[in-house]
Scaffold this motif. Structure first.
Motif, PDB file in Angstrom:
ATOM      1  N   ARG A   1      -3.255   2.715  -8.774  1.00 52.69           N
ATOM      2  CA  ARG A   1      -4.637   2.914  -8.311  1.00 52.69           C
ATOM      3  C   ARG A   1      -5.413   1.594  -8.304  1.00 52.69           C
ATOM      4  O   ARG A   1      -6.107   1.270  -7.327  1.00 52.69           O
ATOM      5  N   ASP A   2      -5.283   0.827  -9.382  1.00 57.51           N
ATOM      6  CA  ASP A   2      -6.023  -0.431  -9.484  1.00 57.51           C
ATOM      7  C   ASP A   2      -5.619  -1.411  -8.383  1.00 57.51           C
ATOM      8  O   ASP A   2      -6.474  -2.081  -7.789  1.00 57.51           O
ATOM      9  N   ASN A   3      -4.319  -1.488  -8.109  1.00 56.59           N
ATOM     10  CA  ASN A   3      -3.852  -2.408  -7.069  1.00 56.59           C
ATOM     11  C   ASN A   3      -4.299  -1.972  -5.679  1.00 56.59           C
ATOM     12  O   ASN A   3      -4.636  -2.812  -4.842  1.00 56.59           O
TER      13      ASN A   3
ATOM     14  N   ALA B   1      -8.646   0.017   5.478  1.00 56.61           N
ATOM     15  CA  ALA B   1      -9.137  -0.094   4.105  1.00 56.61           C
ATOM     16  C   ALA B   1      -9.852   1.184   3.684  1.00 56.61           C
ATOM     17  O   ALA B   1      -9.673   1.670   2.551  1.00 56.61           O
ATOM     18  N   TYR B   2     -10.660   1.737   4.606  1.00 55.63           N
ATOM     19  CA  TYR B   2     -11.340   3.002   4.285  1.00 55.63           C
ATOM     20  C   TYR B   2     -10.336   4.145   4.148  1.00 55.63           C
ATOM     21  O   TYR B   2     -10.516   5.055   3.336  1.00 55.63           O
TER      22      TYR B   2
ATOM     23  N   ILE C   1       0.835  -1.208   0.000  1.00 59.77           N
ATOM     24  CA  ILE C   1       0.000   0.000   0.000  1.00 59.77           C
ATOM     25  C   ILE C   1       0.866   1.252   0.000  1.00 59.77           C
ATOM     26  O   ILE C   1       0.609   2.210  -0.736  1.00 59.77           O
ATOM     27  N   THR C   2       1.915   1.259   0.827  1.00 61.63           N
ATOM     28  CA  THR C   2       2.812   2.416   0.911  1.00 61.63           C
ATOM     29  C   THR C   2       3.406   2.746  -0.452  1.00 61.63           C
ATOM     30  O   THR C   2       3.421   3.905  -0.883  1.00 61.63           O
TER      31      THR C   2
ATOM     32  N   ILE D   1      -6.660  -4.226  -3.117  1.00 58.19           N
ATOM     33  CA  ILE D   1      -6.265  -4.543  -1.730  1.00 58.19           C
ATOM     34  C   ILE D   1      -7.327  -4.064  -0.751  1.00 58.19           C
ATOM     35  O   ILE D   1      -7.745  -4.801   0.153  1.00 58.19           O
ATOM     36  N   ALA D   2      -7.782  -2.812  -0.924  1.00 56.07           N
ATOM     37  CA  ALA D   2      -8.763  -2.253   0.015  1.00 56.07           C
ATOM     38  C   ALA D   2     -10.068  -3.040  -0.019  1.00 56.07           C
ATOM     39  O   ALA D   2     -10.652  -3.351   1.046  1.00 56.07           O
TER      40      ALA D   2
END
Length: 495
Positions: A420-422, A440-441, A400-401, A426-427
């Motif tokens: 962005r897609d990845n 996630a939010y 995410i980082t 994940i979220a």
């Protein structure tokens, strides 16, 4: 010469148009790599030797090899006198400018001034010239080629130089080829204006062939662009014709090899590349292209023999291909770690495939330290590092980082879309596992914020804050977003 006279001389030198005053400097380029590429160019090329010697003199001077730099400039001058006697004074401006600078660095100030005097006499011929330099097509053209051979961040400026050169001499083959080459390279970077008009370089390469129907290099470069647009029949004809006309010309072999690799004729591509490698064994471009060929063979093997059991006959072949890929990719970047980004990413991917995770991670961390690189390169590094953390290290938080860092680069490219897609994948996966996952939010909120979707960002940060009410990051983000929306409402016409 007094200190005051020396300072005045430096002011004059700074007014020159030559390699010492153009953009790429010691901190922006890998000098050892550029030096090797220029030496390869001198060995392989007949047409542009004077330009290569000029740029090589600049590199040698930066490295403290001033005597060698003088020899390079003498070679450049000799070539210009022999091959361009009728245009010598137009073409010698850059060389004399470099010579003045090298003499200055050697402390030979009287000699430096003598070259300024020569330039002053030459420039008197041109109505729009300044005292010591003239921005004529020959100078713009040489600057364009110099920038093209330095690093990707200078391609846009190189293109503008060739456009300037062509304004006064639209039928010049050299500058039309330079313009086409700059356009072609810029078209490969998603997010550039050129990438949205990929036929520009095709028109320009066709223009070169109108002026010189036997220009083999333009043939193979045009063929590669046509191949991208599935105009394969014409592309193949151009490649075969180019190889017939220039069977021993290394650059034609290199481009033709890329064409055959993309056509899935990997063996023919390797055969062409290895022939050129015998002439220039240290060529970073050749090693990278060879590595890509072996990777294509590896992917084909994995597709046809997916089993990775040690007893599988394909396992030994797979291991050999991985080692060949790693060897050639490493050879492609070990002398140019600041500018050879794609070979390093390719090497890191092979290390991951080979389960050499520590080596791959080291490459990614070094790449993240690079400064002054093209934005899509930065985003590609973040994308690859994020996928490495996600798929190999199984760390969603680190992935995410890196994906967020890629999104923060303010540049619209396919790599930004991948980040962005990845992040979204994940979220959404985190929320399927746990609908009350505040992290996630947060990720969705940050994505919205980076996309300029402030109200959606507020909604997601509000959900995150409800689940984790004491989290200062969520509260701070909400405050910032609400103030931003208020400011937008108060100043609706704000640009």
């Amino acid at each position: 010469m007094s200190d005051q006279e020396k300072d005045l001389l430096k002011v004059k030198l700074d007014q020159l148009q030559c390699h010492f005053t153009w953009a790429p400097q010691k901190e922006n380029i890998d000098l050892d790599d550029l030096k090797q590429r220029l030496k390869d160019s001198i060995q392989l090329d007949v047409t542009y030797k004077d330009k290569s010697y000029n740029q090589l003199a600049f590199v040698n001077c930066l490295q403290g090899n001033c005597e060698e730099a003088i020899q390079n400039l003498q070679e450049a001058e000799k070539i210009l006198r022999e091959n361009h006697e009728d245009e010598f004074e137009k073409r010698i401006i850059v060389t004399y400018g470099n010579r003045a600078w090298v003499n200055y660095h050697m402390g030979q100030l009287t000699e430096a001034q003598s070259y300024l005097d020569k330039l002053e006499r030459i420039c008197q011929q041109f109505p729009d010239a300044s005292r010591y330099t003239a921005m004529i097509p020959e100078v713009y053209g040489e600057k364009g080629w110099s920038l093209l051979s330095s690093a990707a961040q200078y391609y846009e400026e190189a293109k503008e130089c060739f456009i300037k050169a062509l304004e006064e001499d639209p039928d010049n083959i050299d500058w039309n080829l330079g313009h086409a080459t700059a356009l072609s390279r810029l078209e490969t970077f998603s997010g550039t204006p050129e990438s949205y008009k990929p036929i520009q370089s095709i028109k320009q390469f066709r223009r070169v062939l109108e002026l010189d129907p036997d220009h083999a290099e333009a043939m193979v470069l045009l063929a590669l662009k046509l191949q991208q647009r599935n105009q394969t029949e014409e592309a193949l004809e151009l490649v075969e014709k180019a190889l017939q006309k220039c069977p021993g010309f290394p650059y034609v072999h290199c481009y033709a090899a890329k064409f055959y690799r993309l056509k899935s004729d990997v063996e023919k591509a390797l055969d062409l590349l290895k022939k050129v490698l015998e002439i220039t064994p240290n060529s970073t471009i050749l090693h990278h292209q060879i590595g890509v060929c072996y990777r294509k063979k590896l992917l084909s093997l994995n597709k046809n023999s997916p089993s990775k059991r040690p007893s599988d006959p394909a396992s030994e072949q797979r291991a050999k291909l991985i080692e060949l890929c790693k060897y050639h990719f490493k050879k492609a970047f070990e002398t140019r770690p600041l500018t050879s980004i794609r070979p390093q990413l390719d090497y890191a991917r092979m290390c991951s495939l080979d389960e050499d995770y520590a080596e791959a991670e080291g490459i990614y961390n070094n790449l993240l330290k690079l400064e002054g690189i093209r934005p899509e390169n930065r985003q590609e590094i973040c994308t690859d590092f994020g996928l490495f953390e996600l798929n190999e290290k199984k760390s969603e938080s680190k992935a995410i980082t890196h994906f967020l860092e890629g999104m923060k680069v303010n540049y619209n490219s396919t790599e930004k879309t991948k980040c962005r897609d990845n992040l979204k994948i994940i979220a959404e996966r985190q929320l399927r596992r746990n609908g009350r996952d505040s992290e996630a939010y947060r990720v969705l909120g940050l994505m919205n914020q980076l996309d300029g979707k402030k109200r959606e960002a507020i909604e997601n940060f509000e959900k995150a804050s409800e689940l984790d009410p004491d989290n200062e990051e969520y509260l701070s983000a909400l405050c910032e977003l609400r103030l931003s929306i208020k400011a937008d409402n108060d100043c609706p016409n704000k640009s």
